[in-house]
Design an enzyme around this catalytic site. Structure first.
Site, PDB file in Angstrom:
ATOM      1  N   ASP A  48       0.859  -1.185   0.000  1.00 28.77           N
ATOM      2  CA  ASP A  48       0.000   0.000   0.000  1.00 28.77           C
ATOM      3  C   ASP A  48       0.897   1.237   0.000  1.00 28.77           C
ATOM      4  O   ASP A  48       2.123   1.114  -0.047  1.00 28.77           O
ATOM      5  CB  ASP A  48      -0.916   0.009   1.229  1.00 28.77           C
ATOM      6  CG  ASP A  48      -0.145   0.207   2.532  1.00 28.77           C
ATOM      7  OD1 ASP A  48       1.099   0.257   2.518  1.00 28.77           O
ATOM      8  OD2 ASP A  48      -0.804   0.338   3.581  1.00 28.77           O
ATOM      9  N   ASP A  52      -3.279   4.451   2.819  1.00 26.45           N
ATOM     10  CA  ASP A  52      -3.608   4.816   4.206  1.00 26.45           C
ATOM     11  C   ASP A  52      -3.282   6.287   4.416  1.00 26.45           C
ATOM     12  O   ASP A  52      -2.154   6.712   4.151  1.00 26.45           O
ATOM     13  CB  ASP A  52      -2.769   3.997   5.211  1.00 26.45           C
ATOM     14  CG  ASP A  52      -3.178   2.538   5.255  1.00 26.45           C
ATOM     15  OD1 ASP A  52      -4.296   2.216   4.829  1.00 26.45           O
ATOM     16  OD2 ASP A  52      -2.360   1.721   5.729  1.00 26.45           O
ATOM     17  N   ASP A 102       1.414   4.740   2.363  1.00 27.91           N
ATOM     18  CA  ASP A 102       1.010   5.361   3.628  1.00 27.91           C
ATOM     19  C   ASP A 102       1.404   6.833   3.646  1.00 27.91           C
ATOM     20  O   ASP A 102       2.518   7.184   3.250  1.00 27.91           O
ATOM     21  CB  ASP A 102       1.709   4.659   4.798  1.00 27.91           C
ATOM     22  CG  ASP A 102       1.538   3.150   4.761  1.00 27.91           C
ATOM     23  OD1 ASP A 102       0.481   2.676   5.166  1.00 27.91           O
ATOM     24  OD2 ASP A 102       2.478   2.444   4.299  1.00 27.91           O
TER      25      ASP A 102
END
Ligand code: CTP
Ligand code: MN
Ligand code: MN
Length: 399
Positions: free
Chosen positions: A233, A323, A235
């Site tokens: 992902d 995120d 962040d």
């Protein structure tokens, strides 16, 4: 000398030294030895771990065993294997004989037996057994779906499921919104995020956040900040010296903007439960209380520099997990340290604070239990200094 001839250089012939000892002229040269052998610490926060891993053959094995322990919810065994993998990642040489393991912490008998077997046979029978284990294989597969954790995996495994296609087509199962998104964008989400894609998302995050909060500081954290080339992902940590009320509104506004543009494939906005005077958490692995958003972003290939290379026929975008964390300005150094990772580095720096300094550290604050005060910090360097630790750069935290 024992062999009576020059021998091949192995890891045990190499000293772990601090470069600065030999690089700087030392006025006390006569009093101190020019080379000092530095003992390897049991804590990852006292080791420098770059992405140059000379011991993949061992660390891969221990990470599989750790993952299997996690699936079995055997915390002690998980910690044992993760600490072993972590310390081996920090070594500046490859282990080629058992003599090389002397003096290295975190390598108990069980771990040493596995190292020995790998040295002798090139593989570990225990790892082989895990890789062939039906439960391990199923859990690995099930947890690869966004939104599926141990509890759901356990349930599906017990119900006799072994493949994702059977699960997806089953009429009796119900899925959370998160799992539905996980299945829908499965292929994109399991293929890793490249740095180019992460940078492209970064540009879009900045554009959107700055539209509502022009003085915001936005930092890419997580694995990419540690220098990784790929990640699962992207962040981001967001903070601003302005008012808390303005700050609170930013994530909802960004979400709203992206949703209108059709760029959000999934999102979960978690409101802040942060309390300023709360003591840091005792748990080494706990979640923080900041306002945050876990989302799946629809990234158009044209936004990425090297977009053409991985473009599929027809589909012009890729689903990317992102995120976003919003933190109060006073907490930004702690939040940055906490969200940079690695997970093992974070566990160890908290454990170090507790056991070696009688302090409590988490993503929000550092508390000195002896003096009964919160220790303020404007930067990560200051947190390390409060803890009496040498500063470890983000790219040296790949423990
Ligand atoms: N983290 C956290 N609280 C969460 C989630 C994550 O403090 N609720 C921390 C983790 O401990 C980790 C960092 O934030 O140190 C980044 O988490 P994650 O994205 O899961 O891992 P990465 O190290 O970025 O690895 P990857 O490249 O696979 O994303
Ligand atoms: Mn990450
Ligand atoms: Mn993350």
């Amino acid at each position: 000398m024992g062999a009576g001839k020059p021998v091949e250089i192995t890891g045990k012939h190499q000293l772990v030294v601090r470069a600065d000892y030999s690089a700087t002229p030392n006025p006390d040269f006569q009093k101190t030895p020019p080379l000092a052998v530095k003992k390897i610490s049991q804590y990852a926060c006292q080791r420098r771990t770059t992405l140059n891993n000379y011991n993949h053959i061992f660390t891969d094995a221990f990470e599989i065993l750790a993952e299997n322990s996690e699936f079995k919810e055997n915390e002690d065994s998980y910690v044992t294997f993760m600490r072993a993998a972590s310390v081996l990642k920090s070594l500046p040489f490859t282990i080629i004989s058992m003599k090389d393991t002397e003096g290295i912490p975190c390598l108990g008998n069980k771990v040493k037996c596995i190292i020995e077997e790998i040295i002798e046979d090139g593989e570990s029978s225990e790892v082989k057994a895990v890789l062939n284990d039906e439960r391990y294989q199923s859990f690995k597969l099930f947890t690869s779906v966004f939104g599926v954790g141990l509890k759901t995996s356990e349930k599906w495994f017990r119900m006799g499921f072994r493949s994702l296609s059977k699960i997806m087509s089953d009429k009796t199962l119900t899925f959370t919104k998160m799992q539905k998104a996980g299945f829908l964008y499965y292929e994109d989400l399991v293929s890793c995020v490249t740095r180019a894609e992460a940078e492209a998302v970064g540009v879009l995050v900045k554009e959107a956040v700055w539209a509502f909060l022009p003085d915001a500081f936005i930092t890419m954290t997580g694995g990419f900040r540690r220098g990784k080339k790929i990640g699962h992902d992207v962040d981001f940590l967001i903070t601003s010296p302005g008012s808390a009320e303005d700050e609170e509104q930013v994530l909802p506004k960004v979400i709203n903007l992206w949703e209108k543009k059709g760029l959000l494939l999934y999102y979960d906005l978690v409101e802040s439960t942060f309390e300023k005077f709360k003591l840091p958490s005792r748990q080494v692995d706990t979640l923080d209380h900041f306002q945050k958003c876990f989302l799946i972003f629809k990234l158009h290939h044209q936004r990425v520099d090297s977009g053409k290379s991985n473009q599929q026929e027809g589909k012009t975008w890729k689903a990317i997990r992102v995120d976003l964390v919003m933190c109060p300005y006073e907490n930004r150094a702690f939040a940055l340290l906490g969200w940079t990772g690695s997970r093992q580095f974070e566990r160890d720096i908290r454990r170090y604070a507790t056991h070696e300094r009688k302090m409590m550290l988490d993503n929000h604050a550092l508390y000195d239990k002896t003096k009964r005060i919160f220790l303020k910090a404007e930067s990560e360097e200051e947190i390390f200094a409060h803890l009496g630790l040498d500063y470890i750069e983000p790219w040296e935290r790949n423990a």
